[in-house]
Write a protein that holds these residues in place. Structure first.
Motif, short mmCIF file in Angstrom:
data_model
loop_
_atom_site.label_atom_id
_atom_site.label_comp_id
_atom_site.label_asym_id
_atom_site.label_seq_id
_atom_site.Cartn_x
_atom_site.Cartn_y
_atom_site.Cartn_z
N TYR A 132 54.58 48.55 20.34
CA TYR A 132 53.49 48.28 19.41
C TYR A 132 52.22 47.94 20.16
O TYR A 132 51.14 48.43 19.83
CB TYR A 132 53.88 47.13 18.47
CG TYR A 132 52.80 46.78 17.50
CD1 TYR A 132 52.03 45.62 17.66
CD2 TYR A 132 52.49 47.63 16.45
CE1 TYR A 132 51.02 45.32 16.77
CE2 TYR A 132 51.46 47.33 15.57
CZ TYR A 132 50.74 46.17 15.74
OH TYR A 132 49.72 45.87 14.88
N ASP A 133 52.34 47.10 21.21
CA ASP A 133 51.16 46.76 22.01
C ASP A 133 50.55 48.00 22.64
O ASP A 133 49.33 48.17 22.67
CB ASP A 133 51.54 45.79 23.14
CG ASP A 133 51.83 44.41 22.60
OD1 ASP A 133 52.52 43.63 23.28
OD2 ASP A 133 51.39 44.12 21.47
N GLN A 136 48.68 49.94 20.10
CA GLN A 136 47.40 49.28 19.81
C GLN A 136 46.38 49.56 20.88
O GLN A 136 45.20 49.80 20.61
CB GLN A 136 47.59 47.77 19.68
CG GLN A 136 48.37 47.34 18.47
CD GLN A 136 47.66 47.64 17.17
OE1 GLN A 136 47.74 48.75 16.66
NE2 GLN A 136 46.94 46.68 16.66
N ARG A 139 45.09 52.98 20.58
CA ARG A 139 44.18 53.04 19.45
C ARG A 139 42.82 52.45 19.83
O ARG A 139 41.77 52.97 19.49
CB ARG A 139 44.76 52.28 18.27
CG ARG A 139 44.51 52.95 16.94
CD ARG A 139 45.30 52.31 15.84
NE ARG A 139 46.72 52.59 15.98
CZ ARG A 139 47.69 51.79 15.53
NH1 ARG A 139 47.40 50.65 14.93
NH2 ARG A 139 48.95 52.13 15.67
N HIS A 154 39.14 49.85 9.99
CA HIS A 154 39.93 48.99 10.87
C HIS A 154 40.14 47.62 10.23
O HIS A 154 41.23 47.07 10.24
CB HIS A 154 39.19 48.86 12.22
CG HIS A 154 39.90 47.99 13.21
ND1 HIS A 154 41.10 48.32 13.77
CD2 HIS A 154 39.56 46.79 13.72
CE1 HIS A 154 41.47 47.37 14.60
NE2 HIS A 154 40.55 46.42 14.60
N ASP A 158 43.83 46.11 8.90
CA ASP A 158 44.36 45.05 9.75
C ASP A 158 45.10 43.97 8.96
O ASP A 158 45.76 43.13 9.53
CB ASP A 158 43.20 44.39 10.54
CG ASP A 158 43.63 44.08 11.96
OD1 ASP A 158 43.02 43.20 12.56
OD2 ASP A 158 44.58 44.71 12.43
N PRO A 162 51.36 43.58 12.37
CA PRO A 162 52.32 44.46 13.02
C PRO A 162 53.55 44.63 12.12
O PRO A 162 53.97 43.68 11.47
CB PRO A 162 52.69 43.72 14.30
CG PRO A 162 52.35 42.30 14.05
CD PRO A 162 51.21 42.29 13.09
N SER B 18 44.96 43.14 26.50
CA SER B 18 46.21 43.37 25.78
C SER B 18 47.39 43.40 26.74
O SER B 18 48.47 43.03 26.39
CB SER B 18 46.16 44.65 24.95
OG SER B 18 45.15 45.49 25.40
#
Lengths: 327, 116
Positions: A132-133, A136, A139, A154, A158, A162, B18
């Motif tokens: 998932y990270d 992201q 993206r 966005h 949001d 997740p 991140s």
């Protein structure tokens, strides 16, 4: 000259296989002396009780589950340490490979049967979260110069947050789950993980609930494997994946002999030294020999209704991952 | 040229931010201290870790009849009304083995069927 060498080689191989059978024969006698003869009453199928195998012993079916329970109750505390010692840490690579083949997307629900101390579930949660990270990040990278429309989209999307991947660890043994729960608390995993005591032959879950069903190093301990496979078919959603990681038949004959020697000579000794339990680890290596080989197990999975069944041999066939889909 | 360099560096910074998020299994210090504080303040083990996760009831059923269960908070059990059995919850982990379940009869109080 060539003929004589061949006969010598053949005699050498047959001698060594006979030796191994002798060794395992001695071990069986040794085990029986320690376990007491009362444990193994061999009923034939024609009489009232049906019998099954517990390692190399023959036991009534009703007793197998209890004996397996006692094995894992006694090894629970040292289970992870013993896994590392016996497989020289390679079991971690096997489990990582299972996750790579599974390649789960974020937001899926996993049923980790015979999950015990939770190795597969922890890896599943970590894999989905890092995936998932990564998604992201990709993206974000593609949104370097967003237009006003992109920014509003966005913000709107949001709210969802997740997608929640969740793993349910199901095991018949409370002690193993207790150890697993302590590990989870120590690692700080709070959400997405649940623990249930249940029997793989009688799962306490509704139909069509899970995206992925895994059973790692557990199915050989189940008394009725076909029933466990049918239950797996029942609880999976259509399109769900069944994955089984289990010890299997070694393909290479030379490796097979080394593996047999290591199994019967080293592993019970390690069990006695580290966990103080020779019998349980003797059961472990014997139960591996009793488990059907890759092709037979593949047919059993197909009989339960799964499609596209395939298997992957790891470490020369010492371990195999079987995978099937409910379509 | 400078604009491109700026977007490159900000891109790298975003990626770094991140990436620096800790992988799941290494305990985040904040969660750890909070957990420690909780265990220190409660005399007994924190009730949160022992509570039953009610979201499990979405798909948890009786293994015998495959019917939904009712969660009884007082006795901390999962009850199947139809068959009259109650599955205990120990340390927040429900025990769904039929042999370990308790029979509920209006007449007999607690009659534990022995494990076969």
């Amino acid at each position: 000259m060539a003929v004589s060498i061949r006969t010598l080689a053949l005699r050498f191989f047959s001698d060594s296989t006979r030796n191994i059978h002798n060794v395992s024969g001695c071990r069986i006698k040794h085990l029986r002396c320690r376990a007491g003869i009362t444990g193994c009453r061999g009923y034939s199928d024609s009489t009232e009780g049906r019998s099954t195998h517990f390692g190399f012993q023959t036991v009534p079916e009703g007793e197998k589950a209890e004996k397996v329970y006692k094995v894992f109750e006694s090894v629970a505390k040292k289970y992870d340490v013993m896994n590392d010692a016996m497989s020289l840490g390679i079991h971690r690579l096997w489990k990582d490979t299972l996750l790579h083949i599974m390649n789960p997307q974020p937001g899926l629900r996993l049923l980790d049967t015979a999950g015990g101390t939770g190795d597969i579930s922890f890896r599943f949660l970590e894999y989905t979260r890092s995936m998932y990270d990564r998604q992201q990040r990709l993206r974000a990278k593609s949104h370097q110069t967003p237009s006003w429309q992109d920014i509003t989209d966005h913000y709107v999307s949001d709210d969802a947050g997740p997608p929640r991947s969740c793993a349910v660890v199901c095991d018949i043994n409370k002690e193993m789950l207790k150890v697993g729960k302590q590990r989870a608390e120590k690692a700080g995993i709070t959400t997405g993980l649940s623990w249930v005591v249940g029997n793989a032959e009688e799962l306490p879950f509704d139909d069509d609930q899970f995206d992925i069903y895994t059973i790692a190093f557990g199915i050989r301990n189940v008394t009725h494997i076909e029933q466990a496979l049918q239950e797996a078919f029942r609880v999976l959603k259509p399109g769900g994946r069944f994955m089984c990681l289990e010890f299997s038949k070694v393909t290479n004959p030379l490796l097979a002999r080394l593996y047999d020697t290591y199994s019967f000579q080293m592993i019970p000794v390690l069990g006695e030294v580290i966990a103080g339990d020779w019998k349980s680890y003797q059961y472990l290596v014997e139960s591996i020999r009793k488990f059907p080989d890759q092709e037979t197990f593949k047919e059993m999975i197909e009989d339960a209704g799964f499609f596209c069944v395939q298997y992957f041999n790891l470490t020369g066939g010492i371990v195999a991952i079987h995978s099937g889909f409910k379509l | 040229m400078s604009h491109a360099l700026r977007t490159l560096t900000t891109g790298v910074l975003i990626a770094q931010r991140s990436v620096s998020a800790q992988p799941l299994l290494r305990p985040v210090s904040a969660v750890n201290t909070r957990a420690q504080q909780r265990s220190r303040s409660d005399g007994v083990k924190g009730s949160e870790s022992q509570a039953f996760d009610v979201s499990l009831l979405e798909f948890l059923v009786c293994p015998l009849s495959k019917k939904p269960l009712r969660y009884d908070e007082r006795s901390n059990e999962l009850i199947n009304e139809e068959l009259g059995i109650a599955y205990p919850i120990i340390d927040g982990i429900p025990n769904m083995i039929p042999q370990d379940a308790r029979m509920i009869h209006k007449t007999a109080a607690t009659e534990k069927p022995t494990e076969s």
